[in-house]
Design a protein around this motif. Sequence first.
Motif, short mmCIF file in Angstrom:
data_model
loop_
_atom_site.label_atom_id
_atom_site.label_comp_id
_atom_site.label_asym_id
_atom_site.label_seq_id
_atom_site.Cartn_x
_atom_site.Cartn_y
_atom_site.Cartn_z
N ALA A 164 -100.42 -113.32 17.07
CA ALA A 164 -100.19 -114.10 16.00
C ALA A 164 -101.16 -113.52 15.11
N LYS A 165 -101.04 -113.40 13.82
CA LYS A 165 -102.12 -113.18 12.71
C LYS A 165 -101.55 -113.64 11.74
N PRO A 166 -102.58 -114.11 10.68
CA PRO A 166 -102.01 -114.80 9.42
C PRO A 166 -101.60 -114.01 8.37
N TYR A 167 -100.91 -112.93 8.94
CA TYR A 167 -100.41 -111.78 7.54
C TYR A 167 -99.31 -112.16 7.13
N LYS A 212 -93.61 -120.47 3.07
CA LYS A 212 -94.67 -120.62 3.90
C LYS A 212 -95.89 -121.03 3.72
N HIS A 248 -96.16 -114.42 12.43
CA HIS A 248 -97.34 -114.73 11.40
C HIS A 248 -97.00 -116.22 10.86
N HIS A 249 -96.56 -116.88 11.60
CA HIS A 249 -96.32 -118.38 11.07
C HIS A 249 -97.19 -119.31 11.89
N ARG A 250 -97.05 -120.50 11.27
CA ARG A 250 -98.00 -121.72 12.11
C ARG A 250 -97.46 -121.65 13.43
N ILE A 251 -98.02 -122.53 14.44
CA ILE A 251 -97.31 -122.79 15.78
C ILE A 251 -97.02 -124.25 15.58
N ALA A 252 -95.70 -124.47 16.14
CA ALA A 252 -95.32 -125.85 16.30
C ALA A 252 -93.86 -126.00 16.93
N TYR A 272 -99.32 -114.01 23.50
CA TYR A 272 -98.87 -114.39 22.14
C TYR A 272 -99.74 -113.51 20.98
N HIS A 283 -103.99 -106.61 4.81
CA HIS A 283 -103.63 -105.83 6.17
C HIS A 283 -102.12 -105.26 5.55
#
Lengths: 307, 307
Positions: free
Chosen positions: A113-116, A296, A97-101, A111, A161
């Motif tokens: 990912a959700k911005p939860y 975050k 649930h984090h940024r990707i870098a 993959y 959510h």
Amino acid sequence: MEEKVLIFGHKNPDTDSICSSLVHEILDKKNGWDTKAVRLGNINKETQYVLDYLGIEAPELIEQVEEGQKVLLVDHNEFNQSVEGIQKAKILGVTDHHRIANFETAEPLYYNAKPYGCTSTILFEEFKRLGHEIEKKEAILMASSIISDTLLLKSPTTTEHDKKALEELGEIANIDIEKYGLEMLKAGTDLDDFSEEELINLDAKSLDKNGTKFVIAQVNTVSIEDVLKRQEKLEKAINSEIEKNGLSLFVLAITDILNSNSEVIALGSMANSVEKAFDKKLENNRVFLEGVVSRKKQLLPVIDKNI
Amino acid sequence: MEEKVLIFGHKNPDTDSICSSLVHEILDKKNGWDTKAVRLGNINKETQYVLDYLGIEAPELIEQVEEGQKVLLVDHNEFNQSVEGIQKAKILGVTDHHRIANFETAEPLYYNAKPYGCTSTILFEEFKRLGHEIEKKEAILMASSIISDTLLLKSPTTTEHDKKALEELGEIANIDIEKYGLEMLKAGTDLDDFSEEELINLDAKSLDKNGTKFVIAQVNTVSIEDVLKRQEKLEKAINSEIEKNGLSLFVLAITDILNSNSEVIALGSMANSVEKAFDKKLENNRVFLEGVVSRKKQLLPVIDKNI
């Protein structure tokens, strides 16, 4: 090489990293896959409270992975937050649930990912999607992750959510979420046993912006004042960390979980990026940030922008 | 700045990039979100066949996005394959089936990747998950993507998920997939109208490994021999591309879609990485690769490893 696919969260594991690894393993078993949750560091006191509550063991500690080791990441993706050797591992999937870098693979992968507010909320939705029943053990593991990451739904990272998941998980587990959650969070704020070196590394995220290395660490407390009594020694430990790892900035956020504020200590040649980020002067290397509790959402993006 | 969230695939769009953008827009509408599919380059002849078959217009062409533009990526993630300005756009989500590299965001996002043969297969599963009915138009769009990316399920990138999706989509659309698919693929192999410069850019992926820039381009044909008649002019165009963009390697795979083989032309200072990758000598800058049809699975990983 470990034959099983290994599941792990980030270094300096927090409750979400440990509990989501365990839940991922349980979910995999229900799908017929024999994976294994492991961990990259010591169990903190908050997470220990959860494990003791359930009467279960912590996942096995690993130091590194060998080339070609199959792995699944939870609650992180950045290589500098992951296991030694991750660059040469075979990453089959990520749930985060984090940024990707600072992340890349040679081959396609799963993959999710959700911005939860929490990785466990994504796993909760996976149970639903796959039609698997959620039992009491995994309900408490996921609830604990959500409580930890959202500070009992009070952090601005909290989404609908997370709220919905926590409510349903509380019903399944048949526990009083508010009561359980406060006890769990308080267990994590007992910092007396830790040296200053340990304290600044309890929950520290290493970041890298075009070669500029910086760290944002966080400790939760019920009394900022208590922690600040150790400021001089904390600064010494931070400066030693800066020197050892060639950091341009070390930020320590001391977060009051009851009143939802943070006092931030910032050291390093780029400490002024914290001043720019919040348009406030550091005094005695510190600044008080009202309403700021989420690394975050409220610390990382604005500091990163000013580096 | 465009107010709607923009959806697009990669530069030099192929059928999956165009059709998955259109399908994503349709899926979003069913969820009540008003997004807009756009494209980053010319429609190729294969994709034009699909649009003509359905009697629909191509998505609008865009050249760049402004800072802060909200976007959704399909069928790619690497910034060097994406729109001008992507670094400063706000990436809300990605639906993709490629490796992850040269990609990063400042904030958490939706990322739905699966190691399938085609982006549309992932979207097909999203329709299922969300309980939305698939209508004839989107069935044909998704089927066309799958046929294109898997060369009618013959590419080694094909998964059981793609097979299952294509079968069901054929039934929904009530078309003979084999017949429709062959006509669509053949429409894409008509290369006569294209100059050599155009030909090597029709489906070219730009890659970057620690600063070493290389390109792997691919053209589909029913006669490798026909394309090789133009080898001299193709090499001239490739060398000019190498010079213009500071490339260390340009690989052009000429893929026989009927017999599932490829002839590869490799030029540039690192052309020998192709020899190392396949343990075969280049003769006249060329090498024949039996059974090789997939850039993603059979070309990129082995070449990338030898760079």
